[in-house]
Write an enzyme that holds these catalytic residues in place. Structure first.
Site, mmCIF file in Angstrom:
data_model
loop_
_atom_site.group_PDB
_atom_site.id
_atom_site.type_symbol
_atom_site.label_atom_id
_atom_site.label_comp_id
_atom_site.label_asym_id
_atom_site.label_seq_id
_atom_site.Cartn_x
_atom_site.Cartn_y
_atom_site.Cartn_z
ATOM 1 C CE LYS A 20 -3.747 -2.251 2.733
ATOM 2 N NZ LYS A 20 -4.429 -2.200 3.788
ATOM 3 C CD GLU A 137 -8.095 -9.397 -3.351
ATOM 4 O OE1 GLU A 137 -9.006 -8.954 -2.437
ATOM 5 O OE2 GLU A 137 -7.023 -9.737 -3.041
HETATM 6 N N1 UDP Z 1 -9.591 -1.377 8.163
HETATM 7 C C1 UDP Z 1 -9.499 -0.346 8.842
HETATM 8 N N2 UDP Z 1 -10.231 -0.429 9.974
HETATM 9 C C2 UDP Z 1 -10.506 -1.463 10.529
HETATM 10 C C3 UDP Z 1 -10.792 -2.639 9.590
HETATM 11 C C4 UDP Z 1 -9.780 -2.648 8.436
HETATM 12 O O1 UDP Z 1 -8.975 0.651 8.543
HETATM 13 O O2 UDP Z 1 -11.330 -1.647 11.603
HETATM 14 C C5 UDP Z 1 -8.577 -1.350 6.898
HETATM 15 C C6 UDP Z 1 -7.098 -2.073 7.163
HETATM 16 O O3 UDP Z 1 -6.227 -1.341 6.414
HETATM 17 C C7 UDP Z 1 -7.385 -3.362 6.357
HETATM 18 C C8 UDP Z 1 -8.363 -3.113 5.353
HETATM 19 O O4 UDP Z 1 -9.279 -1.929 5.738
HETATM 20 O O5 UDP Z 1 -6.046 -3.518 5.975
HETATM 21 C C9 UDP Z 1 -9.227 -4.176 4.738
HETATM 22 O O6 UDP Z 1 -9.807 -4.673 5.911
HETATM 23 P P1 UDP Z 1 -9.926 -6.304 5.974
HETATM 24 O O7 UDP Z 1 -10.745 -6.822 7.160
HETATM 25 O O8 UDP Z 1 -9.961 -7.048 4.906
HETATM 26 O O9 UDP Z 1 -8.352 -6.626 6.542
HETATM 27 P P2 UDP Z 1 -6.986 -7.358 5.871
HETATM 28 O O10 UDP Z 1 -7.479 -8.786 5.170
HETATM 29 O O11 UDP Z 1 -6.261 -6.393 4.926
HETATM 30 O O12 UDP Z 1 -6.441 -7.945 6.886
#
Ligand code: UDP
Ligand code: MG
Length: 160
Positions: A20, A137
């Site tokens: 990112k 994706e």
């Molecule tokens: N995210 C956030 N706040 C939250 C949960 C998720 O900002 O409470 C962001 C975080 O950067 C995360 C992304 O949203 O990586 C996608 O969320 P996901 O639950 O898919 O997490 P990941 O798969 O990236 O671990």
């Protein structure tokens, strides 16, 4: 013989990994790539892209409606991202292990988020969470001709 050996379906498993904008700005590209590379996974696609807000919303489509959705998609579209496809046996699940928990303070030391990040909204890396999302994706970020299928001499030293 070793050299003529075909790649098995498991070796051809693919996942989408993105560094990112925070990971790019903080100079973590090489460190992140090194982990996947040294494990033995094969890089089959890579590019630097600055996603639009609209594209970021498509990528995080499943999170639409969540309170952090707007900030998250603003953030993903705030600068260059390194988009990659990595290939190898177990790469989807193991990629997630490499990455660590969503909240960096809950990620174990040794994981990418555990070692390099603090805030959930600045957790430096994305990885597909399963075979279906990996497929979607990869198709969203890459054209088929941008993904290369090739053999490496080291494959025979990685797979028995
Ligand atoms: N995210 C956030 N706040 C939250 C949960 C998720 O900002 O409470 C962001 C975080 O950067 C995360 C992304 O949203 O990586 C996608 O969320 P996901 O639950 O898919 O997490 P990941 O798969 O990236 O671990
Ligand atoms: Mg996710």
């Amino acid at each position: 013989t070793f050299v003529d050996q075909e790649l098995s379906a498991a070796e051809l498993e693919r996942t989408f990994i993105a560094i990112k904008p925070d990971g790019v700005q903080r100079g973590l590209i090489s460190d992140i790539i090194a982990r996947f590379e040294k494990k033995g996974y094969k890089l089959v696609a890579i590019k630097l892209v600055h996603p639009t807000k609209d594209f970021a919303e498509k990528h995080y489509d499943d999170l639409k409606g969540r309170p952090f959705f707007n900030g998250l998609t603003d953030f993903l579209s705030s600068g260059p991202v390194v988009a990659m496809v990595w290939e190898g046996q177990g790469v989807i699940k193991y990629g997630r292990k490499f990455i660590g928990a969503t909240a960096p303070l809950a990620s174990e030391p040794g994981t990418i988020r555990g070692d390099f990040a603090i805030s959930v909204g600045r957790n430096i890396i994305h990885g597909s969470d399963g075979p279906e999302t990996a497929k979607d994706e990869i198709a969203l970020w890459f054209k088929p001709e941008e993904i290369l299928t090739y053999k490496k001499e080291t494959d025979k030293w990685l797979y028995e």
